[in-house]
Design a protein around this motif. Structure first.
Motif, PDB file in Angstrom:
ATOM      1  N   GLY A 167       0.799  -1.210   0.000  1.00 38.65           N
ATOM      2  CA  GLY A 167       0.000   0.000   0.000  1.00 38.65           C
ATOM      3  C   GLY A 167       0.832   1.260   0.000  1.00 38.65           C
ATOM      4  O   GLY A 167       0.529   2.224  -0.728  1.00 38.65           O
ATOM      5  N   LEU A 168       1.883   1.288   0.804  1.00 39.27           N
ATOM      6  CA  LEU A 168       2.735   2.475   0.857  1.00 39.27           C
ATOM      7  C   LEU A 168       3.420   2.737  -0.477  1.00 39.27           C
ATOM      8  O   LEU A 168       3.739   3.890  -0.798  1.00 39.27           O
ATOM      9  CB  LEU A 168       3.777   2.310   1.966  1.00 39.27           C
ATOM     10  CG  LEU A 168       3.246   2.355   3.402  1.00 39.27           C
ATOM     11  CD1 LEU A 168       4.358   1.989   4.389  1.00 39.27           C
ATOM     12  CD2 LEU A 168       2.676   3.729   3.731  1.00 39.27           C
ATOM     13  N   PRO A 226      -3.693  -5.660   7.321  1.00 38.37           N
ATOM     14  CA  PRO A 226      -2.737  -4.899   8.143  1.00 38.37           C
ATOM     15  C   PRO A 226      -3.442  -3.930   9.092  1.00 38.37           C
ATOM     16  O   PRO A 226      -4.542  -3.447   8.809  1.00 38.37           O
ATOM     17  CB  PRO A 226      -1.903  -4.153   7.102  1.00 38.37           C
ATOM     18  CG  PRO A 226      -1.975  -5.006   5.879  1.00 38.37           C
ATOM     19  CD  PRO A 226      -3.356  -5.595   5.882  1.00 38.37           C
ATOM     20  N   PHE A 227      -2.780  -3.642  10.201  1.00 45.77           N
ATOM     21  CA  PHE A 227      -3.367  -2.750  11.199  1.00 45.77           C
ATOM     22  C   PHE A 227      -3.812  -1.432  10.579  1.00 45.77           C
ATOM     23  O   PHE A 227      -4.873  -0.897  10.909  1.00 45.77           O
ATOM     24  CB  PHE A 227      -2.367  -2.489  12.322  1.00 45.77           C
ATOM     25  CG  PHE A 227      -1.903  -3.733  13.021  1.00 45.77           C
ATOM     26  CD1 PHE A 227      -2.806  -4.715  13.396  1.00 45.77           C
ATOM     27  CD2 PHE A 227      -0.554  -3.933  13.310  1.00 45.77           C
ATOM     28  CE1 PHE A 227      -2.382  -5.872  14.046  1.00 45.77           C
ATOM     29  CE2 PHE A 227      -0.122  -5.070  13.958  1.00 45.77           C
ATOM     30  CZ  PHE A 227      -1.039  -6.051  14.328  1.00 45.77           C
ATOM     31  N   GLY A 269      -7.790  -1.215  15.488  1.00 45.24           N
ATOM     32  CA  GLY A 269      -6.393  -1.523  15.205  1.00 45.24           C
ATOM     33  C   GLY A 269      -5.697  -0.465  14.377  1.00 45.24           C
ATOM     34  O   GLY A 269      -4.467  -0.342  14.410  1.00 45.24           O
ATOM     35  N   ALA A 270      -6.460   0.321  13.642  1.00 43.58           N
ATOM     36  CA  ALA A 270      -5.873   1.252  12.684  1.00 43.58           C
ATOM     37  C   ALA A 270      -5.487   2.593  13.289  1.00 43.58           C
ATOM     38  O   ALA A 270      -4.659   3.312  12.721  1.00 43.58           O
ATOM     39  CB  ALA A 270      -6.852   1.482  11.534  1.00 43.58           C
ATOM     40  N   THR A 300      -1.985   4.659  10.053  1.00 46.23           N
ATOM     41  CA  THR A 300      -2.455   4.607   8.670  1.00 46.23           C
ATOM     42  C   THR A 300      -1.606   5.398   7.681  1.00 46.23           C
ATOM     43  O   THR A 300      -1.775   5.241   6.478  1.00 46.23           O
ATOM     44  CB  THR A 300      -3.893   5.118   8.582  1.00 46.23           C
ATOM     45  OG1 THR A 300      -3.941   6.469   9.066  1.00 46.23           O
ATOM     46  CG2 THR A 300      -4.836   4.247   9.405  1.00 46.23           C
ATOM     47  N   ARG A 301      -0.692   6.228   8.152  1.00 48.45           N
ATOM     48  CA  ARG A 301       0.122   7.032   7.233  1.00 48.45           C
ATOM     49  C   ARG A 301       1.342   7.552   7.977  1.00 48.45           C
ATOM     50  O   ARG A 301       1.326   7.698   9.203  1.00 48.45           O
ATOM     51  CB  ARG A 301      -0.678   8.210   6.690  1.00 48.45           C
ATOM     52  CG  ARG A 301      -1.171   9.178   7.754  1.00 48.45           C
ATOM     53  CD  ARG A 301      -2.106  10.235   7.193  1.00 48.45           C
ATOM     54  NE  ARG A 301      -2.601  11.118   8.230  1.00 48.45           N
ATOM     55  CZ  ARG A 301      -1.983  12.237   8.635  1.00 48.45           C
ATOM     56  NH1 ARG A 301      -0.836  12.594   8.068  1.00 48.45           N
ATOM     57  NH2 ARG A 301      -2.502  12.980   9.602  1.00 48.45           N
TER      58      ARG A 301
END
Length: 375
Positions: A266-267, A300-301, A331-332, A336-337
């Motif tokens: 994702g990143l 993923p978290f 969890g998130a 997230t970023r």
């Protein structure tokens, strides 16, 4: 005989007796427990590992000291790995490895009449040096040496379950204590994974490679998780490194498998169709290798690549031991970023700090236990 001569003779005799009084056991001794899927233990009695969070357990009696013999030839000449150990749950002791470190004394001044239990961990290591093709980053153990002819190994005490986890830097323990670098604030023993393992009464093999994903490779030349070719240059799931195979037929299968990749895909904004294809390929390969294991596919978290991961779960057969876990909001939060300077949960916005890891381990344990019903 002159006094000097008698003294020299006495010292020689003591030295001979002392040399004969020590006893060694190779690393493949059946009583010496290594976390099965991140240590490679060969028939010659050599145990080798790289992943942070890898550990061994050793129980013994009849000795006043204990030392492990290493073979670090070919490893990095500068400090590259931190290890630690605890004896009978006492204070943790630490050491840093270089290629010149050929032994570690774990304890002295012990009682020969007492039983001792040692747990030894890989805490962290440099992600930037080669960990795969011609590895510079590893610990290689040959034997353990005890003083005293009555020394003997006892069966290590282990939990009944076996848990294997595929993850990335969040499993490797990157930045759990802050953002000061691999050998300062990474710690593979302090992650959510060990809390989960304790909750489900299992020994754990964490296979966490920082930077790795379903479609991207990790630091130190580690390839992506799975590829159709199966080459060790492109497919890491069944290899310790490019030269050592993780053979599930030989070492057996874990009771539980968790996979939480997707963050690095994702990143790096990887194509979601490709993420789906690679994740689906890994799942089928894992299920084929270990038909009786529980496989938990974890989003993923930070919820990266949620859509293709859920699609994989919806595609695979529902056999009762294929499980999807999504922690979502609980969890998130805070993960997230990337955030300059970090936030309460993370020093960088992606990697949870140790207190947050404890929360995540508890959340995952609650979800996993819904299926396992472990008391």
């Amino acid at each position: 005989m002159k006094r000097e001569g008698r003294l020299l003779f006495l010292l020689v005799v003591i030295g001979i007796i002392g040399g004969c009084a020590s006893i060694k056991f190779a690393a493949n001794h059946p009583f010496w427990y290594f976390s099965e899927w991140n240590w490679h233990v060969d028939s010659n009695g050599i145990a080798q590992a790289t992943n942070s969070g890898s550990y061994f357990k050793l129980s013994f009696t009849g000795s006043t000291s204990v030392q492990i013999s290493l073979d670090q030839s070919g490893s990095y000449p500068q400090p590259f790995m931190t290890v630690s150990w605890s004896i009978n749950d006492g204070p943790e002791q630490f050491s840093t490895l270089t290629s010149s470190v050929q032994s570690l004394t774990l304890a002295t001044q012990l009682s020969q009449n007492s039983i001792y239990n040692i747990t030894f961990w890989i805490i962290n290591s440099l992600q930037s040096i080669d960990r795969w093709d011609s590895p510079l980053n590893f610990i290689r153990i040959r034997s353990v040496q005890f003083s005293g002819p009555t020394a003997r190994l006892l069966p290590a005490t282990t939990r009944p379950g076996r848990l294997m986890i595929y993850w990335d830097s969040i499993g490797e323990g990157v930045n759990v204590e802050g953002c000061l670098g691999d050998l300062r604030t990474n710690n593979g023993r302090e992650t959510w994974a060990f809390a989960l393992a304790e909750a489900i009464n299992s020994e754990i093999s964490m296979i966490g490679w920082g930077g790795q994903g379903y479609t991207v490779g990790g630091g130190g030349n580690v390839p992506q998780l799975w590829s159709a070719s199966g080459s060790p240059q492109t497919s890491a799931w069944n290899h310790y490194n490019a030269k050592l195979v993780r053979n599930f037929t030989q070492i057996g299968c874990p009771d539980y498998v968790l996979c939480g990749h997707g963050t690095n895909d994702g990143l790096q904004h990887r194509d979601q169709n490709l993420v789906y294809t690679q994740a689906y390929g890994w799942f089928n390969a894992m299920r084929s290798a270990c038909p009786n294991s529980w496989i938990f596919l974890v989003v993923p978290f930070g919820l990266f690549e949620e859509e293709p991961i859920v699609k994989v779960y919806n595609t695979v057969a529902k056999n009762g031991k294929n499980v999807l876990i999504e922690l979502k909001g609980s969890g998130a939060e805070g993960l997230t970023r990337f955030v300059s300077g970090g936030d309460l949960q993370s020093c960088d916005g992606i990697h949870p700090l140790v207190w947050r890891d404890g929360q995540l381990g508890a959340l995952l344990a609650a979800r996993v236990n819904k299926y396992l019903n472990i008391q």
